[in-house]
Design an enzyme around this catalytic site. Structure first.
Site, PDB file in Angstrom:
ATOM      1  N   GLU A 290      94.047 -35.502   0.187  1.00 30.41           N
ATOM      2  CA  GLU A 290      94.416 -35.894   1.672  1.00 30.41           C
ATOM      3  C   GLU A 290      93.591 -37.187   1.633  1.00 30.41           C
ATOM      4  OE1 GLU A 290      95.177 -32.740   4.551  1.00 30.41           O
ATOM      5  OE2 GLU A 290      93.861 -33.830   5.745  1.00 30.41           O
ATOM      6  N   HIS A 316      95.274 -18.142 -19.986  1.00 29.80           N
ATOM      7  CA  HIS A 316      96.663 -17.172 -20.195  1.00 29.80           C
ATOM      8  C   HIS A 316      97.661 -17.751 -19.506  1.00 29.80           C
ATOM      9  CE1 HIS A 316      93.999 -14.429 -22.989  1.00 29.80           C
ATOM     10  NE2 HIS A 316      93.172 -14.867 -22.103  1.00 29.80           N
ATOM     11  N   LYS A 430     102.948 -33.505  11.309  1.00 30.08           N
ATOM     12  CA  LYS A 430     102.535 -32.624  12.664  1.00 30.08           C
ATOM     13  C   LYS A 430     103.568 -33.269  13.739  1.00 30.08           C
ATOM     14  CE  LYS A 430      97.775 -32.102  11.924  1.00 30.08           C
ATOM     15  NZ  LYS A 430      96.384 -32.063  12.640  1.00 30.08           N
TER      16      LYS A 430
END
Ligand code: PA5
Length: 462
Positions: A290, A316, A430
């Site tokens: 960000e 793994h 937003k």
């Protein structure tokens, strides 16, 4: 200073070979260090960037501890309502500083359980509503802007549940952490005389873990806040050193920027070999993404891609890609030199002699061997790697680490030519959400987004 950065295998000609930062590029960065540091100091001095000073401001920590002490034993649950920078620091610190598995130990500990509700998935919110009895819970509502739809919707839900159960007493179950004046939360907190804390105006969400945002949950959960801030203070001072070669933030930021822009390694893998440190990777992914993933003034999209891996688990899962896939990644191993707990692996019984090599060793030895082995394997495969050495996982070393990475990110803003402290790309989402949810004043946005969303439904399949 407790933490150490080992960046040998980031430099061209190091044990990993030629994929690394050239001596000339590093020297040029060193020559520019004074000016870059000067700009960071100027932002701090003029008060436009405030995270540097959080470790020195002990008032919020004291107030948080006083509040927590006054309410000790009242709550089984601390429920944080917040998202992004208002949640990730608390999650990371809880993993690092609360006893491991504490949230599974109900009935055997006096500490409250922590819930961090950092999503609006209905399955999550209804689950928390069922699991955390409001009458036995403290709701910590955290939103710097005081208006984020995710956090506000959760607040409305839990507020109603509190009022239904507790009538006028609901106010004793809510703490608000928000801006000093902006947003919907501050006037609401004032009107109802709620306990509240302020996020300083000059501290952005993702740089706020050492403000009341992280300190208030920490005080309720019993973290050593003084040590956390002491460690952060020492980390900050190290990261503002004039000597480039002795400044961990400048070296970290510069080498990683050069690996991205000059060597072709834009993917930054943070690889903690520690269950306690695993969520620092989530915190750092947001901090870097960000802050540095931006358009420059020339309109060019820049920024590294931060990525999380956890040792030994991801050996793994992802190490195959890391070792043999494209050479486009730089690895930061977080290595813990002394674990706060240890367990000896028993000698194997007859029939399992093949496991003799494990018997009598400790799990600390095993995870450290795996950390070193994977680091060496990636170096041998020609991959640039560095390591940050934690003497122990403690409030002090974690505080120091947060500050290292925050200053490195501020430094990175200058290297990439972007403002590390804004987030215009997040704001766009937003605003679109407000439109889709019918917020007054956002009608045009609603129409724009509705017209575009799924407009190509003809390509749906399944
Ligand atoms: O780092 C940031 O600024 C963001 O991630 C914010 O923390 C996030 O968008 C939540 O915002 P707020 O704290 O205003 O609710």
């Amino acid at each position: 200073m407790a933490l150490k950065l080992d960046y040998t295998c980031l430099l061209a000609g190091g044990p990993q070979g030629e994929t690394g930062v050239s001596a000339d590029d590093l020297a040029a960065a060193e020559a520019a260090h004074g000016a870059r540091l000067g700009r960071l100091r100027a932002q701090r001095a003029e008060g436009s960037v405030g995270f540097y000073d959080l470790p020195d401001e002990r008032g919020p920590a004291r107030a948080a501890m006083e509040y927590a002490e006054s309410r000790r034993g009242h709550f089984e649950n601390v429920v944080v309502l917040g998202i992004g920078g208002s949640a990730l620091g608390t999650l990371a610190l809880h993993a690092a500083l609360s006893p491991p598995l504490v949230d599974h130990e109900r009935g055997t500990t006096n500490r409250p359980r922590l819930f961090v509700v950092d999503n609006v998935d209905p399955v999550l919110v209804s689950g928390v509503l069922r699991t955390a009895n409001p009458a036995r819970s403290l709701f910590v509502v955290i939103s710097k802007s005081g208006s984020t739809a995710e956090t506000m919707s959760q607040f409305l839900l839990f507020l109603e549940a509190l009022k239904v159960q507790l009538k006028d007493k609901w106010t004793e179950h809510v703490v608000v952490i928000t801006d000093g004046s902006k947003g919907h939360l501050r006037p609401f907190a004032d009107a109802h005389d709620l306990v509240s804390f302020t996020v300083p105006d000059n501290v952005g969400g993702r740089f706020s873990a050492l403000s009341a945002v992280g300190l208030l949950p920490g005080a309720c959960l019993g973290w050593d806040l003084e040590a956390l801030l002491d460690g952060a203070s020492a980390g900050r001072d190290a990261c503002l050193r004039d000597d480039f070669r002795d400044n961990p933030a400048a070296l970290y930021a510069t080498t990683h920027h050069l690996l991205d822009t000059r060597v072709g390694c834009p993917i930054q893998v943070l690889f903690p070999y520690s269950h306690q440190l695993r969520l620092l990777a989530d915190w750092q992914v947001q901090l870097v993404a960000e802050s540095l993933g931006k358009r420059t003034a020339d309109g060019v999209g820049v920024g590294p891609t931060p990525h999380k891996a956890v040792g030994a688990t991801d050996q793994h899962s992802q190490v195959q890609l890391f070792a043999e896939g494209p050479v486009d990644k730089v690895f930061t191993f977080l290595r813990v030199l002394e674990h706060t707990d240890d367990v000896i692996i028993p000698e194997p019984p007859p029939g399992l002699e093949a496991l003799d090599y494990l018997g009598g060793k400790s799990f600390a030895q095993l995870i450290d061997a795996e950390c070193r082995a994977t680091n060496i394997a990636l170096v041998d495969a020609g991959r640039p790697c560095c390591a940050i050495l934690f003497p122990r996982v403690s409030a002090a070393t974690v505080g120091e680490y947060l500050m290292w990475m925050e200053v490195a990110t501020a430094y990175g803003g200058q290297l990439y030519g972007v403002d590390a402290f804004d987030q215009p790309g997040v704001e766009a989402g937003k605003v679109a959400t407000y439109g889709l949810m019918g917020r007054s004043g956002f009608e045009a946005e609603a129409a724009r987004v509705s017209a575009r969303h799924l407009s190509d439904a003809a390509t749906l399949v399944g």
